[in-house]
Write a protein that holds these residues in place. Structure first.
Motif, PDB file in Angstrom:
ATOM      1  N   TYR A   1       0.296   2.886  -4.180  1.00 46.07           N
ATOM      2  CA  TYR A   1       0.115   3.921  -3.152  1.00 46.07           C
ATOM      3  C   TYR A   1      -0.834   5.007  -3.649  1.00 46.07           C
ATOM      4  CZ  TYR A   1       1.275   7.834  -0.056  1.00 46.07           C
ATOM      5  OH  TYR A   1       1.207   8.904   0.800  1.00 46.07           O
ATOM      6  N   SER A   2      -0.750   5.333  -4.949  1.00 51.51           N
ATOM      7  CA  SER A   2      -1.705   6.318  -5.496  1.00 51.51           C
ATOM      8  C   SER A   2      -3.128   5.785  -5.391  1.00 51.51           C
ATOM      9  CB  SER A   2      -1.368   6.626  -6.960  1.00 51.51           C
ATOM     10  OG  SER A   2      -0.163   7.346  -7.048  1.00 51.51           O
ATOM     11  N   GLN A   3      -3.288   4.484  -5.642  1.00 49.68           N
ATOM     12  CA  GLN A   3      -4.626   3.887  -5.503  1.00 49.68           C
ATOM     13  C   GLN A   3      -5.108   3.994  -4.057  1.00 49.68           C
ATOM     14  OE1 GLN A   3      -4.911  -0.078  -7.073  1.00 49.68           O
ATOM     15  NE2 GLN A   3      -3.735   0.473  -8.909  1.00 49.68           N
ATOM     16  N   TYR A   4      -4.187   3.703  -3.139  1.00 48.41           N
ATOM     17  CA  TYR A   4      -4.516   3.824  -1.715  1.00 48.41           C
ATOM     18  C   TYR A   4      -4.985   5.245  -1.403  1.00 48.41           C
ATOM     19  CZ  TYR A   4      -3.528   4.669   3.257  1.00 48.41           C
ATOM     20  OH  TYR A   4      -3.613   5.061   4.566  1.00 48.41           O
ATOM     21  N   LEU A   5      -4.253   6.226  -1.920  1.00 45.28           N
ATOM     22  CA  LEU A   5      -4.631   7.615  -1.643  1.00 45.28           C
ATOM     23  C   LEU A   5      -6.028   7.913  -2.183  1.00 45.28           C
ATOM     24  CD1 LEU A   5      -1.299   9.582  -2.339  1.00 45.28           C
ATOM     25  CD2 LEU A   5      -2.305   8.981  -0.113  1.00 45.28           C
ATOM     26  N   ARG A   6      -6.299   7.404  -3.358  1.00 47.29           N
ATOM     27  CA  ARG A   6      -7.635   7.651  -3.926  1.00 47.29           C
ATOM     28  C   ARG A   6      -8.714   7.021  -3.047  1.00 47.29           C
ATOM     29  NH1 ARG A   6      -5.041   6.412  -8.802  1.00 47.29           N
ATOM     30  NH2 ARG A   6      -4.332   8.380  -9.677  1.00 47.29           N
TER      31      ARG A   6
END
Lengths: 554, 554
Positions: free
Chosen positions: B155-160
């Protein structure tokens, strides 16, 4: 510290059938010799009065209720840690010569993809041991076929090589007599117990396993634990010459039973008394046939311990090897109207236990008797301590306590204030006779030096014995109103034991204590209304940050 | 039967924070819609009031005392069988989208040689699930570093990828507000709870996981179970616009607490009340900041359930998919002077539970409320029944009972007569404050519809609540002499539960019954004095045999 451990277990050796434990007619000078050089425990209890679960407790250091392998043939589940796991972790090998009664958890191994032929899979399947020779000593065959694959039985192969013919030399020779016409007198039938087994004594199971243990030690690389696990004096009750003729009815100890005990027996106890085995051992002819053979088997065991000790002396191993001698349970032999072992009288659940430690630190206790309550689960932590491990750091897995403070006379407090024993008879016909389901056919024992309480699932009253005033356990006080407070107190102990933490095995006690502060220091900061509610260093990564302002779309 | 199962779990969703469960201000029409088409359970209890152990019970169908993973971060031990094991065995896939709080038993996996990258090892490490997306929703960082590897957080990757910058977009955007100058207002600090999270609503965690579940279902091959395990409404208490502004102090339910309750609290309860979290939630400003955000998070969850249900309708999946919606525990939110969830009031241990079964057999119960006592361990056997398995044959492993008779209105007896909940706080600072060792920091709850008894290890008196006369659980009767008999009766129940067979998992009940006669038929014939003591067929291999006569040597 000793470098090695020789862990000798007999099967079904009753605690009082050794001269060092007071048998008046059965002289066991070799085992007595070991007792004279070590500590002899007078109150050593097993965790279940039957081979499989008793051994699984010994080999895991955990109560039956914890490991779950609660009857013969119930596999020890994959994932349970064993003596072998613990010893190897600190550099000691753990080897088997003889019996374990282990049943592999084949389904669990399949589920986890463990190859039984790989080194890990083989150890899991063999209860953690590296097998030098496995011998469960039971080549039984019935209408549905053999109990185990007879071709895999190395001792049977040995017998064939030695010229013992037939499809089952274990039965026809090692465990049967023969008449003049060559008819096999099967050791399974107890009336044949007085016959000499039709085998040369040196070829019978006990000397064979002694030689196998010596062969193991001769090639072993220290440090090692060798579990020399004899099959005898377990039935079939039959022994080769000259042991078959050493004892007779006149050397049998008087039977311990009363008519009143039978007539007023608790219904669960009564069911055991009136099982086929109980009825058989209630007959004098059975006792008179079986007990002399049983004594002969023990005498042979003692002689083999003599052979072993002499060899250990000659090779110097007595100087660097701890020797522990015990049994997996006793044998009622007709006492209390029962045969076999599956109830909780001391006859069955108390076992001989002798610990010889060659170290100078143990000199002060040589030849002494230790009256402390100890359990067979205490052996694994004892061994682990010898191997250089720290059993205290494994309290989250191992439920026993090291005996070393008792062995070296350094204990400053009682070792235990109670012992626990369990018996699961769900897989027996007695459950059916009592009308009990597979979750109710369960009995628990909790005992201290004074009292023994037995709880039976299924809605029965408890049994209670006063071990001080009734050491023979002939008067069940479980229905006595006068003993209400004692019963309540013993139940409190059992309840506390059943509530114990036994499955939290993946975090040590030290780790749990570390966790008390760890997650805060990894940023999980609960209960903070603002920064000032917590030590500032805990929230350092949440303060003074900037970010681009995002507006909701649309 | 439905083909598939959508198993939705919210995290920390308190049972009474849904309009179908009676919340006066928080309208959750989508979840209510599901309740209208299924059965809503009014007495569903979790097995522990904290994420990890509660979930491990749900995922194994076993009590915490049985599986041992009794606190967050205590690994579920290798060898425990999971929902995934059971479902795959009958042909249903078992997939994860979201949170499990599983910690892999790395030590046990190493001991058994399980490769975490192999298919078996990966499943063991992931609590039996095949992972579509794992998201435990916690990118926490403290002075000792991050709680988990932030790089592994998809999810952090998605946010980035969506343009949310910084080293921790989960914190800075999804779980924090921002002021006009771009300063991050961390969601860890509850005074910021009323801020709008600095993220587009569609990019926040709940819509993201909804889309991931849809993406899973779009490509899934039936039959499947999809565990859609939302992170919310669990803290950090902060929610994006417009949800941040939907509720205010005027829509908060009155706090449930009394001064007397605090002043006279049992010492263990008092320790929880006076922990930093308890003290924080006892402040009105905290409740007034947090609860509107908590309600906003739930409102967002409800809207996402609406999105999901609409999509399931459109794609036809409502017709072939069972939908189960529940939570892993509640949230005190200041009630009873506590925050978080780690005690046994219904506020914490009772959860919403809605079961929608598309089958015609369930038509009669649609929109009804079931008042039976049920436990979260009942879900696994329910799913197994849907998958075509027979939970009854797995009673030796799975401790729950299928809910299908309740879901389809065919139950003829009460589902349970008690519920059990456990909490192990050995790894918390509260144990230290109470001076309890890691084996004593343990509390147990046993409750029926009338009474709730709480037992605390460590020598304390129990707590007792009368749920009928004191549904808010404000008056602890644990010290009341009048309630002695009730307390004793509840303790009897707890004792019976602690004695239950829980580890005998390697033999089924049917196998145990077969074993009652099996070993005799494999030649283990006990208690036979002669052939005639037993049915002749049992000893056929021991009779009529001949052998060469061997004489002892010498």
């Amino acid at each position: 510290m000793p470098r090695n451990i020789l862990f000798v277990m007999f099967d079904q050796l009753r605690w009082d059938y050794l001269s060092c434990y007071g048998h008046p007619h059965l002289h066991t000078p070799n085992i007595d010799r070991l007792a004279g050089r070590g500590v002899r425990f007078s109150r050593a209890y097993v965790q279940s009065p039957i081979c499989g679960p008793s051994r699984m407790s010994t080999y895991t250091g955990r109560y039956v209720h914890s490991h779950g392998a609660s009857w013969n043939g119930i596999p020890l589940k994959v994932g349970e840690t064993t003596m072998g796991d613990h010893l190897r972790a600190v550099g000691m090998g753990c080897f088997l010569v003889g019996k374990t009664h282990m049943r592999a958890d084949a389904e669990g191994m399949r589920r986890l993809g463990l190859d039984p032929d790989g080194i890990i899979g083989a150890r899991v399947a063999e209860c953690g041991f590296d097998v030098f020779e496995r011998d469960d000593g039971m080549v039984a065959v019935g209408p549905d076929g053999p109990l185990e694959d007879p071709e895999a039985h190395l001792y049977s192969q040995y017998l064939r090589e030695r010229g013992y013919a037939g499809d089952n030399p274990w039965h026809d020779h090692a465990n049967s007599g023969v008449d003049a016409a060559g008819n096999v007198l099967s050791g399974w039938f107890m009336r044949n117990a007085a016959e000499a087994a039709n085998i040369e004594e040196a070829d019978s199971e006990t000397p064979y396993l002694t030689r196998r243990a010596i062969a193991f030690i001769e090639q072993a690389e220290a440090p090692w634990l060798c579990h020399l696990s004899y099959i005898k004096p377990h039935w079939p009750y039959i022994v080769p010459a000259p042991y078959h003729a050493m004892y007779g009815p006149e050397t049998i100890k008087p039977v311990v039973r009363t008519q009143d005990e039978f007539d007023t027996a608790h219904p669960v106890l009564k069911a055991f008394m009136t099982s086929p085995v109980g009825r058989a051992f209630s007959r004098d002819e059975v006792r008179e046939a079986v007990i002399p053979a049983y004594m002969g088997l023990i005498k042979q065991c003692d002689d083999q311990i003599g052979v072993l000790l002499d060899w250990l002396e000659q090779t110097g191993r007595m100087n660097d090897t701890m020797i522990v001698l015990t049994s997996d349970h006793g044998d009622f032999l007709g006492d209390h109207w029962m045969g076999e072992k599956t109830f909780f009288h001391d006859t069955s659940v108390k076992v001989p236990l002798i610990v010889y430690d060659p170290s100078p630190e143990a000199d002060a206790t040589r030849g002494t008797v230790c009256d402390e309550l100890v359990e067979s689960i205490d052996l694994l932590p004892t061994f682990l301590e010898i191997a250089g491990g720290d059993p205290g750091s494994l309290r989250h897995v191992i439920e026993g306590r090291s005996l070393m403070p008792l062995v070296r006379g350094t204990a400053s407090e009682p070792h235990r204030d109670q012992v626990i024993c369990e018996y699961d008879f769900a897989a027996t016909p007695i459950a059916e006779r009592l009308g009990l389901g597979v979750r109710e056919a369960m009995i628990f024992m909790v005992a201290d030096k004074r009292y023994k309480l037995i709880h039976c699932e299924g809605g029965f009253r408890p049994l209670l014995f006063d071990l001080e005033n009734d050491p023979d356990e002939l008067r069940d006080l479980g229905g006595s109103e006068d003993h209400g407070p004692v019963i309540a107190a013993m139940y409190e102990r059992l309840f506390a034991w059943t509530r114990r933490v036994s499955q939290r095995t993946t975090r040590s006690e030290a780790q749990l204590k570390e966790m008390r502060t760890a997650i805060r220091r990894r940023g999980v900061v609960l209960g903070a209304y603002d920064e000032n509610d917590l030590p500032l260093d805990l929230t350092v990564h949440y303060r003074g940050r900037t970010a681009a302002i995002r507006k909701p779309a649309g």
